[in-house]
Design an enzyme around this catalytic site. Structure first.
Site, PDB file in Angstrom:
ATOM      1  N   LYS A 174       0.859  -1.184   0.000  1.00  0.00           N
ATOM      2  CA  LYS A 174       0.000   0.000   0.000  1.00  0.00           C
ATOM      3  C   LYS A 174       0.891   1.229   0.000  1.00  0.00           C
ATOM      4  O   LYS A 174       1.659   1.457   0.938  1.00  0.00           O
ATOM      5  CB  LYS A 174      -0.917   0.024   1.210  1.00  0.00           C
ATOM      6  N   GLY A 235      -7.821   9.104  10.157  1.00  0.00           N
ATOM      7  CA  GLY A 235      -8.069   9.115  11.590  1.00  0.00           C
ATOM      8  C   GLY A 235      -9.111  10.111  12.050  1.00  0.00           C
ATOM      9  O   GLY A 235      -9.335  10.263  13.254  1.00  0.00           O
ATOM     10  N   ALA A 261      -9.386   5.748   4.728  1.00  0.00           N
ATOM     11  CA  ALA A 261      -9.249   6.910   5.619  1.00  0.00           C
ATOM     12  C   ALA A 261     -10.546   7.674   5.786  1.00  0.00           C
ATOM     13  O   ALA A 261     -11.268   7.924   4.816  1.00  0.00           O
ATOM     14  CB  ALA A 261      -8.150   7.861   5.141  1.00  0.00           C
ATOM     15  N   GLY A 262     -10.849   8.032   7.023  1.00  0.00           N
ATOM     16  CA  GLY A 262     -11.987   8.880   7.331  1.00  0.00           C
ATOM     17  C   GLY A 262     -13.217   8.162   7.836  1.00  0.00           C
ATOM     18  O   GLY A 262     -14.140   8.786   8.353  1.00  0.00           O
ATOM     19  N   ASN A 283      -8.569   1.635  10.195  1.00  0.00           N
ATOM     20  CA  ASN A 283      -7.800   1.289  11.386  1.00  0.00           C
ATOM     21  C   ASN A 283      -8.370   2.000  12.608  1.00  0.00           C
ATOM     22  O   ASN A 283      -8.906   1.385  13.532  1.00  0.00           O
ATOM     23  CB  ASN A 283      -6.328   1.635  11.194  1.00  0.00           C
ATOM     24  N   THR A 284      -8.310   3.341  12.612  1.00  0.00           N
ATOM     25  CA  THR A 284      -8.715   4.103  13.780  1.00  0.00           C
ATOM     26  C   THR A 284     -10.180   3.884  14.141  1.00  0.00           C
ATOM     27  O   THR A 284     -10.539   3.875  15.316  1.00  0.00           O
ATOM     28  CB  THR A 284      -8.460   5.603  13.553  1.00  0.00           C
TER      29      THR A 284
END
Length: 332
Positions: A174, A235, A261-262, A283-284
């Site tokens: 990635k 995040g 993301a987001g 992830n977050t």
């Protein structure tokens, strides 16, 4: 304890017999054949066969010839096929045990990881501790090393080459090249340079990009195997900020499009899939939840539900109401 039954994670009691497990799964009155860790278990040995954590079972029965039990809808990236369309990261967890539990609960088959220096030479005890690869072994998951923290094409390419050496020739990576420490938005000029260099070097590149359809097209033209537009800042948990750009990218791409993301909660993941995205990476949203394992389960179901809704085709939007019941032949 955790086992795998027909390709899916499952929970069962510690050291249960195969006979009891089949009963718990509702197969008492059914004729089935069982393969345990790659070996067929004769029916007479079911009571003596003990199941332990990590075991893999295949349970089959007879159906009418040629009958399909389900429609295959696998995610294909660089020729590899995956049942799960949820990709997860490994950072921000309280410890490796929490990471292990959440990743397992998510059902993800592709797991991202970062490349960092080993502990200081002056701290030999730190080097003896469990490594991330003990939790996400390459035998169980498709690992996706990323270039998180890189702000130049040169650093990103160097990181990917080190990852390939670490993972014995693994070429699926990635790519992300950041342009700003506050927003963590991608530097698209550097990303294009890095993508071209990595593709030329034999890497299979999944690339983090802005939600610009033109940039996505350029990355596909270079040879990236998947484009990964941001939904919002990394995040942030803000969800998809520009659905129309994401839809435009999906409509014109010939490679998988995965929102990256987001994402903040399950509805964000479902919306991404309803827009036609082929998968979601996060992830977050999981690690930062009050209960990461429970959120991982929610994300797993959200991705499945969103995909099914996309395939089903939603009803048309209407400005005014449309009654569900006939308005004729009323009894009054």
């Amino acid at each position: 304890m955790q086992i795998e039954v027909n390709g899916q994670p499952a929970e069962c009691a510690e050291h249960i017999s195969l006979n009891q497990l089949l009963s718990d799964l509702g197969y008492t009155e059914q004729r089935v054949a069982v393969e345990h860790n790659g070996q067929i278990v004769p029916r007479e040995r079911h009571p003596q066969t003990v199941i332990v954590g990590g075991d893999t079972l295949e349970i089959v029965h007879a159906i009418g010839g040629g009958q399909a039990t389900s429609v295959s809808d696998q995610l294909t990236i660089a020729g590899r096929q995956f049942n799960s369309r949820l990709l997860v990261g490994t950072g921000k967890y309280a410890d490796l045990d929490e990471a292990d539990a959440a990743i397992t609960a998510s059902g993800a088959e592709i797991v991202t990881l970062a490349i960092r220096r080993t502990p200081a030479l002056t701290d030999p005890e730190a080097r003896k501790k469990r490594n991330l690869l003990d939790v996400v072994p390459p035998e169980k998951y498709t690992l996706l090393p990323n270039t998180a923290g890189c702000y130049t094409a040169k650093d990103a390419v160097r990181t990917c080459r080190m990852a390939r050496e670490l993972l014995d020739g693994h070429n699926l990576v990635k790519l992300e090249v950041l342009g700003d420490e506050k927003t963590l938005y991608p530097d698209m000029a550097e990303t294009l340079v890095a993508a071209r260099a990595l593709v030329d070097d034999g890497f299979e590149v999944m690339v983090y990009t802005s939600d610009d359809p033109i940039a996505a097209r350029r990355l596909e033209d270079i040879g990236c195997v998947a484009v990964m537009p941001l939904a919002g800042p990394i995040g942030s948990g803000l969800g998809i900020q520009n659905r129309y750009n994401v839809m435009e990218i999906v409509a014109n791409a010939n490679v998988p499009v995965l929102v990256d993301a987001g994402v903040g909660t399950a509805s964000d993941a479902a919306i991404a899939m309803e827009l036609g995205c082929h998968g979601v990476l996060m992830n977050t949203a999981i690690a930062g939840a009050a209960k990461p394992v429970l959120m991982a389960q929610a994300m797993r179901h959200a991705v499945i539900a969103g995909r099914q809704a996309f395939l089903a085709g939603r009803m048309p939007r209407r400005r005014y109401a449309s009654a569900s019941s006939p308005m004729s032949d009323l009894p009054f």
